[in-house]
Scaffold this motif. Sequence first.
Motif, PDB file in Angstrom:
ATOM      1  N   ARG A  88      12.876   2.681  57.136  1.00 60.13           N
ATOM      2  CA  ARG A  88      12.970   1.678  56.081  1.00 60.13           C
ATOM      3  C   ARG A  88      14.189   0.771  56.292  1.00 60.13           C
ATOM      4  O   ARG A  88      14.115  -0.447  56.085  1.00 60.13           O
ATOM      5  CB  ARG A  88      13.060   2.365  54.719  1.00 60.13           C
ATOM      6  N   TYR A 122      11.670   0.608  47.516  1.00 58.45           N
ATOM      7  CA  TYR A 122      12.688   0.900  46.506  1.00 58.45           C
ATOM      8  C   TYR A 122      12.305   0.251  45.184  1.00 58.45           C
ATOM      9  O   TYR A 122      11.834  -0.888  45.142  1.00 58.45           O
ATOM     10  CB  TYR A 122      14.062   0.407  46.959  1.00 58.45           C
ATOM     11  N   SER A 123      12.537   0.960  44.100  1.00 62.94           N
ATOM     12  CA  SER A 123      12.133   0.490  42.784  1.00 62.94           C
ATOM     13  C   SER A 123      13.070  -0.575  42.229  1.00 62.94           C
ATOM     14  O   SER A 123      12.706  -1.321  41.323  1.00 62.94           O
ATOM     15  CB  SER A 123      12.065   1.663  41.800  1.00 62.94           C
ATOM     16  N   LEU A 147      13.718   7.180  55.809  1.00 58.63           N
ATOM     17  CA  LEU A 147      14.849   6.362  55.389  1.00 58.63           C
ATOM     18  C   LEU A 147      15.342   5.494  56.538  1.00 58.63           C
ATOM     19  O   LEU A 147      15.605   4.294  56.365  1.00 58.63           O
ATOM     20  CB  LEU A 147      15.977   7.264  54.881  1.00 58.63           C
ATOM     21  N   THR A 152      19.363   0.130  43.785  1.00 60.23           N
ATOM     22  CA  THR A 152      19.165   1.381  44.525  1.00 60.23           C
ATOM     23  C   THR A 152      19.053   1.109  46.013  1.00 60.23           C
ATOM     24  O   THR A 152      19.644   1.806  46.839  1.00 60.23           O
ATOM     25  CB  THR A 152      17.885   2.085  44.037  1.00 60.23           C
ATOM     26  N   PHE A 153      18.293   0.061  46.351  1.00 59.26           N
ATOM     27  CA  PHE A 153      18.164  -0.324  47.754  1.00 59.26           C
ATOM     28  C   PHE A 153      19.518  -0.744  48.321  1.00 59.26           C
ATOM     29  O   PHE A 153      19.890  -0.356  49.436  1.00 59.26           O
ATOM     30  CB  PHE A 153      17.153  -1.465  47.884  1.00 59.26           C
ATOM     31  N   ALA A 195      13.701  -5.015  48.967  1.00 55.45           N
ATOM     32  CA  ALA A 195      13.727  -3.668  48.377  1.00 55.45           C
ATOM     33  C   ALA A 195      12.318  -3.206  48.048  1.00 55.45           C
ATOM     34  O   ALA A 195      11.935  -2.063  48.333  1.00 55.45           O
ATOM     35  CB  ALA A 195      14.599  -3.669  47.121  1.00 55.45           C
ATOM     36  N   GLU A 196      11.538  -4.086  47.459  1.00 58.56           N
ATOM     37  CA  GLU A 196      10.160  -3.738  47.107  1.00 58.56           C
ATOM     38  C   GLU A 196       9.332  -3.471  48.360  1.00 58.56           C
ATOM     39  O   GLU A 196       8.540  -2.519  48.397  1.00 58.56           O
ATOM     40  CB  GLU A 196       9.549  -4.888  46.310  1.00 58.56           C
ATOM     41  N   ALA A 222      21.696   2.239  49.187  1.00 57.47           N
ATOM     42  CA  ALA A 222      21.222   2.935  50.387  1.00 57.47           C
ATOM     43  C   ALA A 222      21.517   2.117  51.637  1.00 57.47           C
ATOM     44  O   ALA A 222      21.951   2.655  52.664  1.00 57.47           O
ATOM     45  CB  ALA A 222      19.730   3.205  50.270  1.00 57.47           C
TER      46      ALA A 222
END
Length: 318
Positions: free
Chosen positions: A263, A287-288, A260, A292-293, A282-283, A296
């Motif tokens: 990233r 991250y999907s 994490l 969500t990204f 994000a990709e 985080a």
Amino acid sequence: MTEPFVPPAADPLAEVVSLLQPRAATTKVVSCAAPWLVRRTESGQPFYCAVLDGSCDLAIDGQDTITLRSGDFVLIPAAHGFATANVGNPRVADRDATSSPVTMVPGGVHVGDADGPLAARMLIGHCTFESPDAALLVSLMPRWLLVRGEPRLATLVQLINDESRAGRPAREVVLARLLEVVLIEALRLSACQDTCRASSPGLARGLADPRLAAALRCLHADPARAWTVEQLAQAAAMSRSAFFERFSRTVGATPMDYLLLWRMALAQRLLREDGLSVARVAERVGYSSASTFGAAFLRHVGVSPARFARGGQEREAA
């Protein structure tokens, strides 16, 4: 029969150093006559010290006192309170100790009695990590590292010493480049236990362990992959429980926490330099979805990805 997992090629330390962007800031030669003591209070700047001649004691607040000898190199990635003194000085660990008199001399400064016998001569200075996310990356490093008995580093330090004393053209440019090479070499050597001591867990200790290094190379080679602890343990040829415990103890973070953190560091660079959309970043970091990204990123960096990107554009314009 399952084929053995072959970790892809990657150089985690090179990637971290590249993101940190180390640069030389200040350097000076300090000569010291016993008894002497210098206490410093810093604001988290990276500090380094190379002992050119003699020896001295180094006490970092909250750490044991270390005796440094000629040829030793110490890097404190985020310096706060510490002191240097003649070997055996009982006040070196006293946070209320007063520094000895300092006198400007040609080529540097002198500490202690101007007529006293020379006890040590050191090259000291500050460097900077120019990356805006340096604090995140410094957390992967030990609180201090000591390189000892390494001829390559000693040669580089001697070149810096020679350049700092000479009045050659482009002296400052050459000195800055040499210092950058020394900093990178010290960080690279921090992965070798034979020549380096690290004060605390970190990436260097993980890379010095062949099994953990295999897992770290996997993470850095493909950070967007949905890694599991089981897959990383397989790369390290260890059981899941043994790998998890050893990674956490040696690196100072669990495998998933390390992933994490890495990233987030990569995401900051992509947002700052590549001009990618939040969804694309994000990709790229695994991250999907952008939402969500974004959650985080906000939790770990303190601002949203979009605001971080705008800040980078404003800095660039300025």
